[in-house]
Design an enzyme around this catalytic site. Structure first.
Site, mmCIF file in Angstrom:
data_model
loop_
_atom_site.group_PDB
_atom_site.id
_atom_site.type_symbol
_atom_site.label_atom_id
_atom_site.label_comp_id
_atom_site.label_asym_id
_atom_site.label_seq_id
_atom_site.Cartn_x
_atom_site.Cartn_y
_atom_site.Cartn_z
ATOM 1 N N HIS A 32 0.852 -1.191 0.000
ATOM 2 C CA HIS A 32 0.000 0.000 0.000
ATOM 3 C C HIS A 32 0.889 1.243 0.000
ATOM 4 O O HIS A 32 2.025 1.209 0.480
ATOM 5 C CB HIS A 32 -0.888 0.026 1.246
ATOM 6 C CG HIS A 32 -1.977 -0.981 1.227
ATOM 7 N ND1 HIS A 32 -3.109 -0.855 1.991
ATOM 8 C CD2 HIS A 32 -2.134 -2.144 0.533
ATOM 9 C CE1 HIS A 32 -3.898 -1.884 1.776
ATOM 10 N NE2 HIS A 32 -3.327 -2.683 0.903
ATOM 11 N N GLU A 81 0.899 3.859 1.844
ATOM 12 C CA GLU A 81 1.353 4.283 3.176
ATOM 13 C C GLU A 81 2.550 3.461 3.645
ATOM 14 O O GLU A 81 3.515 4.005 4.191
ATOM 15 C CB GLU A 81 0.223 4.138 4.208
ATOM 16 C CG GLU A 81 -1.009 4.951 3.891
ATOM 17 C CD GLU A 81 -2.078 4.187 3.128
ATOM 18 O OE1 GLU A 81 -3.264 4.434 3.383
ATOM 19 O OE2 GLU A 81 -1.741 3.344 2.266
ATOM 20 N N CYS A 141 -6.352 1.839 5.666
ATOM 21 C CA CYS A 141 -6.986 0.613 6.149
ATOM 22 C C CYS A 141 -6.392 0.266 7.526
ATOM 23 O O CYS A 141 -5.502 0.964 8.019
ATOM 24 C CB CYS A 141 -6.726 -0.522 5.156
ATOM 25 S SG CYS A 141 -4.983 -1.038 5.087
ATOM 26 N N CYS A 190 -2.532 -0.245 7.488
ATOM 27 C CA CYS A 190 -1.778 1.007 7.367
ATOM 28 C C CYS A 190 -1.932 1.887 8.611
ATOM 29 O O CYS A 190 -0.972 2.529 9.038
ATOM 30 C CB CYS A 190 -2.197 1.739 6.106
ATOM 31 S SG CYS A 190 -1.725 0.825 4.608
#
Length: 152
Positions: A53, A55, A83, A86
């Site tokens: 992801h 992040e 999410c 993260c």
């Protein structure tokens, strides 16, 4: 407000890179002392790795840049609400402040579905500011999913 726009615009540029690679267009930048020290965008499909992801990638790059896992002097700008994975990484890395472009009512863990950053007794709290450039952050996601539906 000027810096917030500048840094969220940089996060959107990262999201555009993901969009161009047929990845869900989420981008993130990490700022320290008024300067971007790390950038990331989703590459989950490309790498066949759930953890890729925006992040997480930005956190890894920032840690490498400052040679430390504690990012307590850093702020993150991300186009979509993080999410649970993260949000956990934000807590663990001690990010000082998070700026979110738009919310994620399906998997958001910073206020939408749940709020890992404030609702639990973790040893670190991340300050959060919501809806920075919301329209632009929503638009790239809507455009992406519209394009995806048209392909099917």
């Amino acid at each position: 407000m000027e810096d917030k726009i500048k840094f969220m615009t940089a996060a959107l540029a990262e999201a555009k890179k993901a969009y161009d690679r047929d990845e869900i267009p989420v981008g993130a930048v990490i700022v320290r002392n008024g300067k971007i020290i790390a950038r990331g965008y989703n590459i989950k499909e490309e790498k066949k790795d759930t953890t890729k992801h925006a992040e997480i990638i930005a956190i890894q790059k920032a840690s490498k840049k400052i040679d430390a896992w504690r990012l307590n002097e850093c702020e993150m700008y991300v186009t979509l609400e993080p999410c649970a994975m993260c949000a956990g990484a934000l807590i663990q890395s001690r990010i000082k402040k998070l700026y979110i472009g738009t919310m994620d009512p399906k998997t958001g863990a910073c206020g939408s579905v749940l709020n890992l950053l404030t609702d639990y007794k973790f040893n670190h709290k991340v300050d959060v500011e919501y809806l920075i450039m919301q329209e632009e952050c929503e638009k790239i996601l809507k455009d992406f999913f519209r394009k995806l539906r048209q392909k099917k």
